[in-house]
Design an enzyme around this catalytic site. Structure first.
Site, PDB file in Angstrom:
ATOM      1  N   ARG A 102       0.904  -1.647   0.154  1.00  0.00           N
ATOM      2  CA  ARG A 102      -0.136  -0.198  -0.042  1.00  0.00           C
ATOM      3  C   ARG A 102       1.121   1.609  -0.132  1.00  0.00           C
ATOM      4  O   ARG A 102       0.685   2.071  -1.208  1.00  0.00           O
ATOM      5  CB  ARG A 102      -0.683   0.176   0.633  1.00  0.00           C
ATOM      6  CG  ARG A 102      -1.458  -1.087   1.222  1.00  0.00           C
ATOM      7  CD  ARG A 102      -3.093  -1.427   0.184  1.00  0.00           C
ATOM      8  NE  ARG A 102      -4.302   0.304   1.213  1.00  0.00           N
ATOM      9  CZ  ARG A 102      -5.538   0.742   0.265  1.00  0.00           C
ATOM     10  NH1 ARG A 102      -5.785   0.285  -0.744  1.00  0.00           N
ATOM     11  NH2 ARG A 102      -5.515   1.285   1.004  1.00  0.00           N
ATOM     12  N   HIS A 147      -3.406  -1.885  -8.039  1.00  0.00           N
ATOM     13  CA  HIS A 147      -4.785  -2.537  -6.983  1.00  0.00           C
ATOM     14  C   HIS A 147      -3.981  -2.505  -5.897  1.00  0.00           C
ATOM     15  O   HIS A 147      -2.826  -3.544  -5.700  1.00  0.00           O
ATOM     16  CB  HIS A 147      -5.696  -3.314  -7.419  1.00  0.00           C
ATOM     17  CG  HIS A 147      -6.710  -4.304  -6.131  1.00  0.00           C
ATOM     18  ND1 HIS A 147      -7.891  -2.950  -5.397  1.00  0.00           N
ATOM     19  CD2 HIS A 147      -6.337  -5.182  -5.520  1.00  0.00           C
ATOM     20  CE1 HIS A 147      -7.944  -3.949  -4.514  1.00  0.00           C
ATOM     21  NE2 HIS A 147      -7.099  -5.381  -4.425  1.00  0.00           N
TER      22      HIS A 147
END
Ligand code: AMP
Length: 246
Positions: A102, A147
């Site tokens: 992330r 993603h």
């Protein structure tokens, strides 16, 4: 075989990144050298409606849901070339995998990423207005290239959605598997225990499946509620079987 504390996360290299030929760049940003994580699985996927809508189920009903589905399916970047609509689906494994990836991906919005986290992958993305038929702007679509699972729970759900156990080498499987003892087929949204014309085989005796999928299939067979919807189990077995309609 120990799979103890094997933290994993799902990465999707989205159709905009493939169109911009950023795959190599992204794989090197995510490489073991930068992240300390190991590549556990990788495949190139033609994304069906079923897979896309299961992946983004939490966004159903939002204004950006229809373009989000078309985006992940590659329809927006390759409207006339179904054969080029691809996503690269990857599982990374290692300490703090979710957080580490992330951080490299950056904030969801490419605008925010450019301001607040320059150097992250999504700072290279674009933001496109979403309009209704009249031309009125409803909001923005975020073409953010990649993603990355948001939490450990989401990572497990998403990895089991995109990958069968046999896509992942046994030492790298983080979730419990079990051996199927039944035949399962799928047709028009229904689960079948025997082949009928037009049905597609999902699982056969002797095949390893995610234990949670098998428990859900057995519950559905008994007419009981299942922890995973049938389409979310079936979608991975239908990946790359037939050409998606244009
Ligand atoms: P998420 O489930 O938070 O990873 O979001 C999935 C995808 O939906 C993002 O990568 C964006 O492409 C899109 N998305 C999320 N939130 C928004 C939003 N507020 N407006 C437009 N698109 C969004």
């Amino acid at each position: 075989m120990s799979t103890e504390a094997l933290e994993q996360t799902l990465v999707l290299i989205k159709p905009d990144a493939l169109k911009l030929s950023l795959t190599g760049y992204l794989l090197s940003q995510l490489s073991e050298f930068h992240t300390g994580l190991r590549l556990a699985a990788l495949k190139i996927v033609q994304v069906s409606e079923m897979l896309a809508s299961a992946h983004y189920a939490e966004h159903r009903g939002k204004f950006f849901y229809p373009p989000l589905i078309d985006y992940i399916r590659g329809k927006l970047h390759y409207p006339n070339e179904p054969g080029r609509r691809r996503v690269v689906a990857i599982v990374y494994s290692g300490p703090d995998a979710v957080k580490v990836i992330r951080r490299i991906a950056g904030p969801t919005s490419p605008h925010v990423a450019r301001d607040a986290a320059p150097g992250t992958v999504r700072a290279l993305g674009t933001v496109v207005p979403v309009k209704e038929a009249s031309g009125a702007v409803l909001g923005e679509r975020m073409d953010n290239l990649i993603h990355a699972s948001a939490t450990l729970e989401e990572a497990e759900r998403e990895i089991k959605l995109w990958f069968e156990p046999r896509d992942i080498m046994p030492y790298m499987r983080a979730y419990e598997t079990a051996t199927c003892e039944e035949h399962y087929y799928y047709k028009d949204g229904a689960l079948l225990l025997e082949h009928t014309p037009g049905s597609i085989g999902l699982l056969a005796p002797g095949v390893k499946a995610w234990a949670s999928d098998l428990a859900a299939l057995r519950a559905l067979t008994r007419g009981e509620p299942a922890s995973t919807p049938l389409d979310s189990i079936a979608a991975k077995y239908l990946i790359n079987r037939e050409p998606e309609p244009a």
